[in-house]
Design an enzyme around this catalytic site. Structure first.
Site, PDB file in Angstrom:
ATOM      1  N   GLU A   1       0.860  -1.187   0.000  1.00 59.12           N
ATOM      2  CA  GLU A   1       0.000   0.000   0.000  1.00 59.12           C
ATOM      3  C   GLU A   1       0.890   1.229   0.000  1.00 59.12           C
ATOM      4  OE1 GLU A   1      -2.839   0.548   3.234  1.00 59.12           O
ATOM      5  OE2 GLU A   1      -3.827   2.063   2.002  1.00 59.12           O
TER       6      GLU A   1
ATOM      7  N   ASN B   1     -12.287  -3.160   0.740  1.00 62.63           N
ATOM      8  CA  ASN B   1     -11.210  -3.382   1.719  1.00 62.63           C
ATOM      9  C   ASN B   1     -11.832  -3.642   3.080  1.00 62.63           C
ATOM     10  OD1 ASN B   1      -8.569  -3.427   2.892  1.00 62.63           O
ATOM     11  ND2 ASN B   1      -8.865  -1.311   3.525  1.00 62.63           N
ATOM     12  N   GLU B   2     -11.723  -2.693   3.989  1.00 61.02           N
ATOM     13  CA  GLU B   2     -12.278  -2.923   5.329  1.00 61.02           C
ATOM     14  C   GLU B   2     -13.693  -2.371   5.394  1.00 61.02           C
ATOM     15  OE1 GLU B   2      -9.472  -1.197   8.040  1.00 61.02           O
ATOM     16  OE2 GLU B   2      -8.244  -3.006   8.051  1.00 61.02           O
TER      17      GLU B   2
HETATM   18  O1  AHR Z   1      -2.099  -1.162   6.690  1.00 58.09           O
HETATM   19  C1  AHR Z   1      -2.586   0.085   7.055  1.00 58.09           C
HETATM   20  C2  AHR Z   1      -4.092   0.161   7.001  1.00 58.09           C
HETATM   21  O2  AHR Z   1      -4.643  -0.686   7.958  1.00 58.09           O
HETATM   22  C3  AHR Z   1      -4.718  -0.289   5.723  1.00 58.09           C
HETATM   23  O3  AHR Z   1      -4.778   0.704   4.788  1.00 58.09           O
HETATM   24  C4  AHR Z   1      -6.103  -0.666   6.146  1.00 58.09           C
HETATM   25  O4  AHR Z   1      -6.665  -1.666   5.334  1.00 58.09           O
HETATM   26  C5  AHR Z   1      -5.956  -1.058   7.588  1.00 58.09           C
HETATM   27  O5  AHR Z   1      -6.828  -0.371   8.387  1.00 58.09           O
END
Ligand code: AHR
Length: 664
Positions: free
Chosen positions: A49, A379-380
């Site tokens: 990321e 994602n989350e």
């Molecule tokens: O890894 C850092 C962050 O942690 C990521 O962007 C997210 O998916 C998680 O909350």
């Protein structure tokens, strides 16, 4: 009274000692190694990321910050002198419309030009080569010149310039000009200077790369950082995030289509990590998309990892957007462009060169498909907001591409309300894998050795997509955190029938630009360091084997349970060379003795020579740093032939071991 109490204590102590001295016998069943659950090639991977300056200023080797003058403050990262103007009329790249006009300073002793500070400075090495390039035109269509220098403004020498060359520019059409520079000295915080030496010129997309990039690619990656990824032997590369996939709002979500095609025409995007934490604020952190989806696919191919792109499900970051109206409506029509993005992505990766997106991939230099096998959607995410959108994506992808696996999410937590809600929802939707995230303290990691033993074997497979031990009050990459990660990972391995992928997170962090720690690899502009957690990941990936073996103590797995004195263990068979690989993490403060009994060897077979690789630090808080990269590193020793079916294994306190045995 006092005497009898002392005696009682003494005998208790003796009992404890003898219990500790007594060897525990672990049974390793090697009778039918190929019948053990297959360990997926994707099992141990990496998650990239753009956080902590992982892309621009990190893995992506571009050294000029704000090279296209597209930051909201168009000259951020630049200092200008003389007659400079930021313009947009007649720009060569429509999606990056700003450029600079340099006009003469109109006095013999005055100068026009600009200089770039790079990302925390521009670090150059003596006599290495750097490729400068710029798009330019002469405003009146005649001739002009610019002088390019890499300079050390802090130099006590006569001349700031470490090297310099002049470029002749001609004509009123935009053209790309390139030259190579080679500094006379190494400087870690140099700058790039451009002086106007003639008539008015326009400049756009000012770029400086080392010529020595990973695989020598022009739009390339930093060699030491890419090499560190390669050396992990990762099975999967998840990209491009994380939270940046979702965006702070939908406008700032990662849009893969903007990250492909001619690099000069990829529009800038915000980077949420610029402002997410006010206590670690980086106003100059943006995404140039220079490291875009094409480059991610290439990287996956280079390092032998399956690509796993993650795309938006039409929900912006839910932590930051409580109001459902901040998201795309949960109707098929409203979600259409998002769904189309996924279908087009599959075409970009796998389509033939006569499809629209497959042609773009071929034109970019990769006619062969990238052989994409899976895609993560969301994602989350959490709440019903997520499955009610995801279902349309699943329907569309299944219909058009039944061969592609879909990775759903179980939200941001490793357990609890959202997690418990989302897993059944993912099952209902038929997700192939479910992504779990856990950044948790020591106690959590110690208590999760059996986490996957009881998971439903018929449901989706598990992707432990983001995890790291965040030491309580010790949030950095110290040895103990890595040891607990290693211990926890025995449970992943033992359950490789349902755990198909695992990726530690985050991957990279610039020491001068981090927002989140711990991270797997740290770097500055010149150096990088592999943390103890890196070595744990590497030991697992290099020793992942092909089939799970049953390894038990009194019929039960060794998973840090009561009576197991902080021991965690797992075992695999490696059909490629016939090894039996046993991993043991001794998380306790005690040295312990283990007897390992190989059950199911042929009558005449015994254990031959073997290797022991250990990861240990006397000080659990020890860490590898840029100045001292070798504090916690694995050490391997070869052991002589055992000659029978049992091996005694003395285990030092607080140590992670990988044993590789062969029988003959
Ligand atoms: O890894 C850092 C962050 O942690 C990521 O962007 C997210 O998916 C998680 O909350």
């Amino acid at each position: 009274m006092k005497t009898s109490h002392t005696l009682a204590l003494a005998s208790l102590f003796a009992l404890t000692l003898s219990a500790q001295a007594q060897n525990k016998t672990l049974q390793l069943d090697v009778s039918k190694p190929l019948k053990g659950a297959p360990v997926q090639n994707t099992m141990y991977g990496i998650f990239f990321e753009d956080i902590n300056y992982a892309a621009d200023g990190g893995l992506y080797a571009e050294m000029v910050k704000n090279r296209s003058f597209e930051f909201p403050q168009a000259l951020m990262g630049w200092q200008t002198f003389g007659n400079i103007e930021v313009r947009t009329e007649g720009a060569p790249f429509e999606r990056n419309p700003h450029y600079v006009r340099l006009s003469p300073a109109n006095h013999r002793d005055k100068r026009t030009g600009l200089q770039n500070e790079g990302f925390f400075g521009i670090s150059v090495q003596k006599e290495h080569k750097y490729r400068f390039s710029v798009w330019a035109r002469v405003v009146d269509g005649t001739q002009s010149k610019i002088r390019i220098e890499i300079s050390d403004p802090a130099s006590m020498g006569e001349n700031h310039a470490l090297c310099g060359k002049t470029i002749d520019i001609s004509g009123s059409d935009w053209k790309k000009y390139t030259l190579e520079l080679s500094p006379a000295q190494s400087v870690s915080k140099a700058i790039l200077r451009i002086f106007l030496k003639g008539a008015t010129v326009d400049l756009e997309h000012v770029s400086l790369f080392p010529t020595d990039t990973w695989k020598g690619r022009e739009n390339g990656l930093r060699t030491d950082l890419a090499q560190a990824l390669y050396d992990l032997h990762p099975g999967v590369l998840r990209f491009p995030g994380g939270c940046i996939v979702e965006g702070t709002d939908l406008n700032s979500r990662y849009q893969w289509k903007n990250s492909v095609g001619q690099v000069e025409n990829r529009p800038l995007n915000e980077n949420r990590w610029h402002y997410t934490f006010e206590h670690r604020f980086y106003p100059d952190y943006y995404q140039s998309y220079g490291l875009g989806f094409y480059e991610f696919f290439l990287l996956s191919e280079d390092i032998g990892a399956e690509p796993l792109p993650i795309v938006s499900v039409g929900l912006a970051c839910q932590f930051q957007n409580k109001d459902p109206k901040a998201h795309v409506e949960a109707t098929r029509e409203a979600l259409d462009p998002y769904i189309q993005d996924v279908l087009d992505l599959i075409e970009f990766a796998n389509g033939s060169a006569d499809t629209k997106w497959g042609k773009l991939r071929a034109d970019m230099g990769h006619p062969a498909p990238f052989n994409l096998k899976m895609v993560g959607i969301g994602n989350e995410q959490w709440d019903s907001l997520y499955p009610e959108r995801l279902k349309f994506f699943v329907e569309a992808v299944r219909k058009a591409h039944p061969e592609i696996k879909i990775v759903g999410s179980s939200g941001p937590d490793s357990e609890g309300k959202q997690f418990d809600y989302l897993w059944p929802e993912m099952k209902k939707l038929g997700a192939d894998l479910v992504d779990e995230h856990f950044y948790r303290p020591e106690t959590w990691f110690l208590s999760q050795g059996n986490r996957y033993d009881t998971y439903d074997r018929k449901g989706p497979k598990v992707f432990a997509g983001e995890y790291a031990c965040h030491g309580k009050g010790k949030k950095w990459n110290h040895f103990n955190a890595s040891l607990l990660e290693a211990a926890f990972m025995t449970g992943l391995e033992r359950n490789a029938d349902i755990v198909h992928m695992a990726t530690y997170a985050p991957l990279f962090a610039h020491v001068e630009g981090w927002q989140w720690r711990p991270d797997m690899i740290w770097f500055d502009n010149t150096r990088s360091v592999r943390t103890a957690s890196y070595y744990v990941q590497q030991l697992y990936a290099h020793n992942k084997g092909t089939n799970v073996l049953r390894l038990t103590l009194n019929g039960k797995p060794l998973a840090g349970n009561d009576g197991q004195n902080g021991l965690f263990a797992s075992a695999v068979y490696d059909a490629t060379d016939g090894s039996y690989i046993v991993k043991i993490a001794n998380t306790s403060d005690d040295a312990q003795n283990i007897d390992l009994s190989f059950v199911g060897l042929k009558k005449k077979q015994n254990i031959d020579t073997y290797t022991v690789t250990s990861l240990h630090a006397d000080n659990p808080e020890a860490e590898n740093t840029l100045d001292n990269t070798q504090v916690v590193v694995p050490k391997t020793v070869n052991k002589p032939s055992v000659g029978n079916k049992n091996v005694s294994l003395p285990l030092a306190a607080k140590t992670f071991y990988v044993f590789r045995f062969k029988a003959k």
